[in-house]
Design a protein around this motif. Structure first.
Motif, PDB file in Angstrom:
ATOM      1  N   UNK A 132       0.812  -1.213   0.000  1.00  0.00           N
ATOM      2  CA  UNK A 132       0.000   0.000   0.000  1.00  0.00           C
ATOM      3  C   UNK A 132       0.844   1.260   0.000  1.00  0.00           C
ATOM      4  N   UNK A 133       1.916   1.259   0.791  1.00  0.00           N
ATOM      5  CA  UNK A 133       2.789   2.424   0.866  1.00  0.00           C
ATOM      6  C   UNK A 133       3.438   2.709  -0.486  1.00  0.00           C
ATOM      7  N   UNK A 134       3.922   1.660  -1.142  1.00  0.00           N
ATOM      8  CA  UNK A 134       4.612   1.859  -2.416  1.00  0.00           C
ATOM      9  C   UNK A 134       3.644   2.310  -3.502  1.00  0.00           C
ATOM     10  N   UNK A 135       2.445   1.717  -3.529  1.00  0.00           N
ATOM     11  CA  UNK A 135       1.472   2.124  -4.549  1.00  0.00           C
ATOM     12  C   UNK A 135       1.041   3.583  -4.318  1.00  0.00           C
ATOM     13  N   UNK A 136       0.974   3.980  -3.073  1.00  0.00           N
ATOM     14  CA  UNK A 136       0.648   5.378  -2.744  1.00  0.00           C
ATOM     15  C   UNK A 136       1.761   6.308  -3.223  1.00  0.00           C
ATOM     16  N   UNK A 137       3.015   5.894  -3.025  1.00  0.00           N
ATOM     17  CA  UNK A 137       4.157   6.726  -3.405  1.00  0.00           C
ATOM     18  C   UNK A 137       4.213   6.974  -4.909  1.00  0.00           C
ATOM     19  N   UNK A 138       3.833   5.983  -5.698  1.00  0.00           N
ATOM     20  CA  UNK A 138       3.906   6.146  -7.149  1.00  0.00           C
ATOM     21  C   UNK A 138       2.602   6.694  -7.722  1.00  0.00           C
ATOM     22  N   UNK A 139       1.675   7.080  -6.829  1.00  0.00           N
ATOM     23  CA  UNK A 139       0.431   7.673  -7.267  1.00  0.00           C
ATOM     24  C   UNK A 139      -0.518   6.698  -7.924  1.00  0.00           C
ATOM     25  N   UNK A 140      -0.465   5.449  -7.499  1.00  0.00           N
ATOM     26  CA  UNK A 140      -1.284   4.431  -8.144  1.00  0.00           C
ATOM     27  C   UNK A 140      -2.228   3.714  -7.213  1.00  0.00           C
ATOM     28  N   UNK A 141      -2.587   4.340  -6.106  1.00  0.00           N
ATOM     29  CA  UNK A 141      -3.445   3.665  -5.124  1.00  0.00           C
ATOM     30  C   UNK A 141      -4.810   3.310  -5.699  1.00  0.00           C
ATOM     31  N   UNK A 142      -5.279   4.088  -6.693  1.00  0.00           N
ATOM     32  CA  UNK A 142      -6.598   3.826  -7.269  1.00  0.00           C
ATOM     33  C   UNK A 142      -6.552   2.888  -8.475  1.00  0.00           C
ATOM     34  N   UNK A 143      -5.355   2.527  -8.922  1.00  0.00           N
ATOM     35  CA  UNK A 143      -5.213   1.620 -10.065  1.00  0.00           C
ATOM     36  C   UNK A 143      -5.545   0.198  -9.604  1.00  0.00           C
ATOM     37  N   UNK A 144      -6.310  -0.564 -10.399  1.00  0.00           N
ATOM     38  CA  UNK A 144      -6.659  -1.927  -9.971  1.00  0.00           C
ATOM     39  C   UNK A 144      -5.425  -2.788  -9.697  1.00  0.00           C
ATOM     40  N   UNK A 145      -5.453  -3.501  -8.581  1.00  0.00           N
ATOM     41  CA  UNK A 145      -4.395  -4.463  -8.277  1.00  0.00           C
ATOM     42  C   UNK A 145      -4.775  -5.783  -8.942  1.00  0.00           C
ATOM     43  N   UNK A 146      -3.985  -6.197  -9.917  1.00  0.00           N
ATOM     44  CA  UNK A 146      -4.318  -7.382 -10.709  1.00  0.00           C
ATOM     45  C   UNK A 146      -3.765  -8.676 -10.130  1.00  0.00           C
ATOM     46  N   UNK A 147      -2.707  -8.583  -9.321  1.00  0.00           N
ATOM     47  CA  UNK A 147      -2.154  -9.803  -8.766  1.00  0.00           C
ATOM     48  C   UNK A 147      -0.881  -9.554  -7.978  1.00  0.00           C
TER      49      UNK A 147
END
Length: 404
Positions: A132-147
């Motif tokens: 979660x922290x890394x996806x937040x850092x790259x601005x992708x928290x709202x992008x679907x997590x596919x796997x």
């Protein structure tokens, strides 16, 4: 519903939505006309398949293909930014988290202290927080997590994600990482042995390969992954390639969970070498320290490394005689130790049958620092974007549309 692993193993129906997606993803056919020629479908049916993939957000149509007479065809491509895939490399002392798009392009990565000493549930919770922290850092928290794919230094039952007899992780025996992750996400989760992922990293990113190779991970422990005719060989219970527990005629310097009086891991792994060097008075805190000591030319250090390399080479020779690979690729920090590798090579070619060693290539892993993640993303994307899975998603979308 079939598990994710089953989707990858199922053959797509010819001409289905998933089959059309496979042709686009593999660059075999990237225009509507090329798809019609390759599949034998009518242009109108190809149009329906393409529209289904567009509704799923998996492909887009843009750009222009070189004209072969007449109007230029528009190119079909994967929408790489319509999803994230995550690779977690969980070593004995570190945790590496990487996020990539649907083409496997790494968007961000972070390194943390290891969590494998924690109880499984606590460790998975920590892994999820790091994602979660890394996806937040790259601005992708709202992008679907596919796997998500998790790499571990232990044998894995791939079908269930359950860990068996881990040398350095006694709390993890029998733990199912897939089940533990289900508390946090519905996205598919895969678990794989680290050496297997390194073996996969040596295959082409897409398309079929007939490669036969043995990947050997030389670090705190010794692991190996086997590729036979382009396919990863896991064995019945995920134990294929566990050569580290082969009995050897040597004095063990560390205990091993396998129960043998002396196995390769207890006598020649990085942890075993570190133990011997400490007894000799050397300050060894990591595998990197061992590699540095080996470059110093100290006769005692060189003797320890050569002894370990001889044991490893002898066991590898038996494996080479048995599976007859074209290549042996060496990875892990210990593979940077010239004295260790030289001893492995010498023993290997001395003990192998001439017919098995003829043309045998022994080399270092290309870009070893990213090998496990390359293999992880290859494995995960082939699962997440498997044609049979795409067919399943298309059927789900159709059913939802009918209900609406």
């Amino acid at each position: 519903m079939a598990t994710l692993q089953h989707f990858r193993e199922l053959d797509p129906l010819p001409g289905s939505v998933g089959d059309v997606f496979r042709l686009i993803r593999s660059d075999i056919a990237t225009t509507r006309s090329a798809l019609a020629r390759k599949t034998g479908l009518s242009p109108s049916t190809v149009g329906l398949r393409v529209e289904a993939l567009q509704r799923l957000g998996l492909i887009a149509e843009d750009g222009e293909h070189r004209s072969e007479g007449g109007r230029r065809a528009r190119l079909l491509r994967i929408v790489a930014d319509n999803g994230h895939v995550v690779a977690i490399e969980s070593g004995v002392r570190y945790l590496q988290v990487l996020v990539a798009d649907l083409e496997g392009n790494v968007l961000g990565e972070a390194r943390h202290d290891g969590v494998l000493e924690l109880a499984p549930r606590e460790a998975i919770s920590a892994m999820w927080e790091r994602i979660g922290e890394l996806r937040e850092q790259i601005g992708g928290a709202s992008v679907p997590l596919r796997g998500v794919v998790v790499s571990v230094p232990a044998p894995v039952d791939y079908a269930t994600g359950r860990i068996a007899t881990p040398s350095y992780m006694p709390k993890w025996h029998g733990a199912s990482i897939v089940e533990l992750f289900s508390t946090f996400t519905d996205a598919p989760v895969l678990v794989e042995n680290d050496a297997n992922l390194i073996a996969l990293s040596e295959l082409p990113a897409r398309g079929h390969s007939r490669e036969n190779l043995l990947a050997v991970l030389l670090g705190t422990r010794i692991g190996s992954g086997i590729i036979a005719n382009g396919q990863l060989l896991r064995g019945e219970n995920g134990a294929a390639g566990e050569l580290s527990h082969t009995p050897v005629n040597a004095e063990p310097t560390i205990a091993c969970v396998c129960g043998l009086e002396s196995c390769l891991e207890s006598a020649a792994s990085g942890a075993a070498v570190a133990s011997r060097l400490k007894v000799l008075g050397h300050d060894v805190r990591s595998m990197t320290d061992i590699a540095i000591l080996g470059r110093g030319g100290d006769p005692e250090v060189l003797a320890v490394l050569r002894d370990a390399g001889t044991l490893i080479g002898s066991v590898l020779a038996s494996s080479v005689n048995f599976i007859n690979p074209r290549s042996i690729v060496l990875g892990g920090i210990m593979s940077t130790s010239a004295p260790l590798v030289a001893a492995i090579r010498a023993e290997l070619f001395q003990k192998c049958l001439p017919i098995a060693s003829e043309g045998l290539e022994v080399r270092a892993i290309e870009a070893p620092e990213t090998a496990a993640s390359r293999g992880a993303f290859r494995l995960l994307l082939d699962e997440v974007l498997a044609p049979a899975r795409v067919d399943h998603l298309a059927r789900q979308a159709d059913a939802a549309a009918q209900i609406a």
